[in-house]
Design an enzyme around this catalytic site. Structure first.
Site, short mmCIF file in Angstrom:
data_model
loop_
_atom_site.label_atom_id
_atom_site.label_comp_id
_atom_site.label_asym_id
_atom_site.label_seq_id
_atom_site.Cartn_x
_atom_site.Cartn_y
_atom_site.Cartn_z
N HIS A 96 56.68 32.73 83.16
CA HIS A 96 55.84 31.26 82.74
C HIS A 96 56.36 30.19 83.53
O HIS A 96 55.55 29.39 83.79
CB HIS A 96 56.68 31.36 81.19
CG HIS A 96 56.12 30.23 80.46
ND1 HIS A 96 56.61 28.76 80.67
CD2 HIS A 96 55.26 30.12 79.37
CE1 HIS A 96 55.62 28.09 79.82
NE2 HIS A 96 55.22 28.86 78.93
N SER A 152 50.89 25.73 76.89
CA SER A 152 51.94 25.57 78.09
C SER A 152 51.07 25.15 79.45
O SER A 152 51.69 24.86 80.24
CB SER A 152 52.53 26.76 78.24
OG SER A 152 53.74 26.94 77.48
N ASP A 208 61.29 24.33 82.09
CA ASP A 208 60.79 25.53 81.66
C ASP A 208 61.92 26.64 81.80
O ASP A 208 63.03 26.47 81.62
CB ASP A 208 59.59 25.60 82.52
CG ASP A 208 58.47 26.51 81.99
OD1 ASP A 208 58.63 27.74 81.85
OD2 ASP A 208 57.37 25.77 81.92
#
Ligand SMILES: *[C@@H]1O[C@H](CO)[C@@H](O)[C@H](O)[C@H]1NC(C)=O
Ligand SMILES: *[C@@H]1O[C@H](CO)[C@@H](O)[C@H](O)[C@H]1NC(C)=O
Ligand SMILES: *[C@@H]1O[C@H](CO)[C@@H](O)[C@H](O)[C@H]1NC(C)=O
Ligand SMILES: *[C@@H]1O[C@H](CO)[C@@H](O)[C@H](O)[C@H]1NC(C)=O
Ligand SMILES: *[C@@H]1O[C@H](CO)[C@@H](O)[C@H](O)[C@H]1NC(C)=O
Ligand SMILES: *[C@@H]1O[C@H](CO)[C@@H](O)[C@H](O)[C@H]1NC(C)=O
Length: 794
Positions: free
Chosen positions: A234, A579, A161
């Site tokens: 994120h 995601s 990620d």
């Protein structure tokens, strides 16, 4: 397309800097060696440098062009080569392939979907995502599952990620036992990150920048940290969805979704592999990129470090053929080590054939809603209440304001095609001041519309869906009082404005509402089948929560990731995308792996797939964004159910070798040339015979026999009965149709016969084939082992 533009812009930058431009005439190539199984050759960096030296002029040049060695995902390396050097390299002994790394830009799968379908300009992420979401509470209500799985404490998940914010309370290691002994990873030093940032929760952290920098030049250190630290949010979000500790009273901006934030496997260990970086000069909300050489190296290290599960919320905006799919290829090497690989299905829905990460050895995860909503209704002066959604933290003074459509308050001369959207500098402050403006979706970014209304002096704004977006109403943290409404409600607003001499409205403050119905349903952005690359494999496999999920965030980023406009900082944030759905399934895989240490990655996927739910909380079949029942091309087997998956009764197992043979059957005979020589085609099974827990038959002509084998993982003595449901176009039968087991681990094979019942069903040979859906199941007492069946006809 935005991505093309970005690459083009980069070239321009390089052109203006002549020196770097000449240097960049070399391209990154991936050089792959054979003999993986035999390990005859030593494959360390020195060996790779010596290969490089034989095509380069000097040692310095060889070193300067070296990018990465790969050891665990393949044997080979990445380096900057000219065309001639690449050709020379391909002729060297031991080298089986030299591929130009196309610089395919993967991205993190937050909801940038509208960008890709051309509906919403250069995108804006949807915020929204995970966490204490009621879905996870449901997992956690499976206290029995959690405690039997010891909350995942012996399991290590690798997050590919964009890093982590290690100080988040979600990553506290308080009360956690020592790091599992098998762990071989490191805590890599870097900017604002050193070994003291790892603990017994975040047990490893690395970052991969060479591929990015070879393509885009040096990282702009104002935009991101040169380390495993996540500036964006994120990676922190996805990691905490999988394995965040329980943090009481966490909430998003404005206090929305307040509750205990907790990951699905709260004691599991996290290893961070940062491979995604901001696109230069662009706000974070415009996305980030992950180059294939960086992803490959990240996965390579993760496999070598000893992770048990890989969670990859990365994808490409369109399907990628097997031979070019680095995630798929590295994932197969991970499967060889029995690592479970879960990937996001992509955010390019609802377009058909928009899936990414379709390899049969991966769990491909679509996104669904949860039974929680953030409601901010509009009150019209005539007393009517119109439903809206919002997580906007700022509220309107409690009184009515004039309500107008954007097109009524625009600057003169605005082109008709740009009218109604509140694009930058489109509104006339003289007309918009003090009013609530209705701005339509379909062009421009959602949050920027609010900024435009603010610029023009508006007091609030209503974001209206167009007809295509229908009921799929997003929840955003806007900067001025705001709410978002469905297309039906846009029509109501228009009618009111049109029929009232002095339309006035008031936007109520948003509140968190639980137990909303129907839920779950498919998120409109979730990518759809049919599988455009491989018509033998039904994808996605499963759906999991991916809409408005609350989870941890980087403490340096605003909730919207609009780097330049959003100075707000949040520790927990609501975010959406596949995601966010992928790490839910990764967490489930951790728990299953902890409970069943001997299960293969295929068995774990099978357990999740065959026990998935297809009914929503109104008792009806799961629906999609249209409100109609969703097909397996949207939901796969259905919504994940970790508690049921822990006790599936039977599993469809498959080995690493089965997958290698599968690639041969499929016709990708060169795919694993370095690893495996395909047997003669006459001895290959049919691709549909891969022992997958679902069936897809492409262009059925008459009848097809399909072989499957199930392994008993339930009661030692059990008798499973066959049942099936099929549409009028085909039938599904099984031979035998009773499976009698007398011990655990026993395998029984059976044939599924699918027969066309309507003669020739007209099909469009030139477009995507039309599919019809059914299912079959093996049932013993409380075990229902269900497989979806998708069929198209000649
Ligand atoms: C990180 O830096 C410290 C201090 O400079 C050093 O002792 C340590 O070995 C480094 N760790 C790694 C993984 O490079
Ligand atoms: C790691 O960083 C922290 C704070 O950033 C610092 O206090 C500590 O000395 C560093 N440790 C090492 C080993 O460099
Ligand atoms: C507004 O009302 C007028 C007349 O009542 C009608 O002709 C027009 O189509 C309406 N416009 C909209 C957008 O509803
Ligand atoms: C494959 O087929 C070729 C010729 O058709 C034959 O020469 C070869 O021995 C076969 N290989 C195997 C492994 O059966
Ligand atoms: C379907 O099968 C029939 C009979 O075997 C054959 O004649 C026909 O050509 C096949 N159709 C297609 C489209 O393959
Ligand atoms: C399945 O079908 C194949 C032929 O298509 C046959 O050889 C095999 O015996 C069948 N297996 C079972 C379990 O009936």
């Amino acid at each position: 397309m935005a991505i093309k533009n970005i690459i083009f812009a980069t070239c321009l930058l390089l052109l203006s800097a002549l020196a770097s431009c000449t240097k960049n005439t070399n391209q990154i190539y991936i050089v792959e060696f054979g003999g993986y199984e035999t390990q005859t050759q030593l494959h360390d960096e020195n060996v790779h440098l010596s290969y490089l030296l034989s095509v380069k002029e000097s040692e310095e040049e060889a070193k300067g062009s070296f990018v990465y060695s790969y050891k665990h995902s393949m044997k080979g390396f990445a380096a900057l080569l000219s065309k001639e050097e690449a050709k020379k390299m391909s002729e060297m002994e031991g080298v089986v392939s030299v591929h130009k790394s196309k610089g395919r830009m993967y991205s993190l799968q937050t909801t940038r979907s509208w960008q890709f379908v051309g509906l919403e300009g250069p995108l804006n992420p949807n915020w929204g995502d995970y966490q204490e979401s009621s879905s996870l509470q449901k997992i956690n209500n499976g206290q029995d599952l959690l405690s039997r799985a010891k909350y995942g404490q012996h399991i290590i998940v690798g997050m590919i990620d964009n890093g982590v914010w290690p100080e988040s309370k979600s990553f506290s290691d308080e009360g956690m036992g020592p790091v599992p002994q098998k762990w071989k990873g490191i805590c890599q030093n870097g900017t604002a990150f050193n070994s003291s940032h790892c603990n017994r929760k975040i047990i490893g952290a690395r970052y991969y920048l060479q591929g990015y920098e070879s393509q885009f030049g040096p990282l702009n250190e104002e935009e991101d940290y040169k380390s495993a630290r996540d500036k964006d949010g994120h990676g922190t979000h996805t990691a905490s969805i999988v394995a965040g500790r329980a943090v009481p009273s966490a909430s998003a901006i404005g206090g929305f979704a307040r509750g205990t934030a907790v990951g699905g496997a709260p004691m599991a260990r996290i290893a961070i592999y940062k491979a995604c970086w901001p696109i230069k000069g662009k706000s974070k909300d415009q996305g980030n990129v992950c180059t294939n050489v960086d992803i490959l190296k990240a996965m390579d290290d993760a496999i070598g470090d000893g992770v048990d599960v890989l969670s990859i919320s990365i994808g490409y905006k369109a399907p990628i053929p097997y031979k070019e799919d680095v995630i798929g290829k590295a994932a197969l090497h991970a499967i060889r080590k029995n690592i479970v690989v879960a990937c996001s299905a992509g955010n390019s829905g609802p377009l058909p054939q928009s899936l990414s990460n379709i390899a049969p050895w991966i769990i491909t995860v679509g996104a669904s809603t949860v039974d929680r909503s953030f409601v901010a209704p509009i009150k019209l002066q005539d007393g009517t209440i119109i439903q809206g959604r919002s997580i906007t933290p700022v509220h309107m003074a409690n009184s009515f304001y004039p309500l107008v459509l954007a097109r009524e308050v625009e600057l003169p001369g605005l082109p008709a095609k740009d009218s109604g959207f509140c694009l930058d500098n489109s509104l006339d402050p003289n007309k918009a001041k003090g009013k609530i403006v209705v701005c339509m979706r379909g062009e421009g970014e959602r949050l920027k519309k609010g900024l435009e209304v603010e610029r023009a002096g508006g007091v609030g704004f209503i974001l209206g869906n167009n007809e295509i977006l229908g009921n799929d109403v997003p929840c955003d943290p806007h900067f001025i009082p705001a709410t978002a409404v469905s297309y039906q409600n846009v029509l109501k607003l228009i009618h009111y404005i049109n029929s009232s001499s002095n339309p006035m409205a008031y936007i109520l403050p948003g509140t968190t509402v639980l137990n909303t119905k129907p839920a779950p349903s498919v998120a409109s952005f979730s990518s759809r089948g049919p599988n455009a690359i491989d018509p033998n494999i039904l994808k996605p496999d499963i759906i999991a929560p991916g809409v408005d999920i609350l989870a941890a965030w980087s403490a340096e980023d605003g909730p919207t990731r609009m780097t330049y406009q959003d100075k707000r900082v949040v520790k927990y944030n609501i975010f959406s995308g596949t995601s966010m759905s992928c790490p839910h399934v990764s967490a489930a895989a951790i728990l299953l792996k902890a409970m069943h240490p001997t299960w293969t990655s295929a068995a774990i996927r099978s357990a999740l797939i065959t026990t998935a739910g297809t009914i929503d909380n109104t008792g009806n079949p799961l629906t999609d964004e249209t409100g109609n029942p969703a097909t397996p091309f949207a939901i796969g087997a259905g919504h994940f159910n970790p508690v049921k998956a822990a006790d599936p009764g039977l599993v469809y197992d498959a080995s690493y070798m089965d997958y290698l043979v599968y690639t041969c059957s499929f016709g990708e005979t060169q795919y694993f040339r370095a690893t495996y020589n395909c047997p003669n085609s006459s001895s290959l099974p049919e691709p549909t015979d891969l022992n997958y827990p679902s069936i897809q038959i492409h262009r059925l002509n008459g009848t097809k026999n399909i072989k499957r084998t199930v392994t008993n993982v339930g009661k030692s003595t059990s008798v499973y009965m066959f049942s099936a449901k099929s549409p009028e176009e085909f039938s599904i039968t099984a031979t035998p149709n009773i499976l009698e087991f007398n011990h655990v681990g026993q395998k029984i094979s059976f044939n599924i016969t699918v027969t066309a019942k309507m003669g020739q069903i007209p099909n469009n040979y030139y477009g995507p084939a039309r599919y019809y859906f059914g299912w079959y199941a093996w049932t013993h007492q409380n075990h229902v082992v269900r497989s979806q069946v998708a069929v198209s006809f000649t």
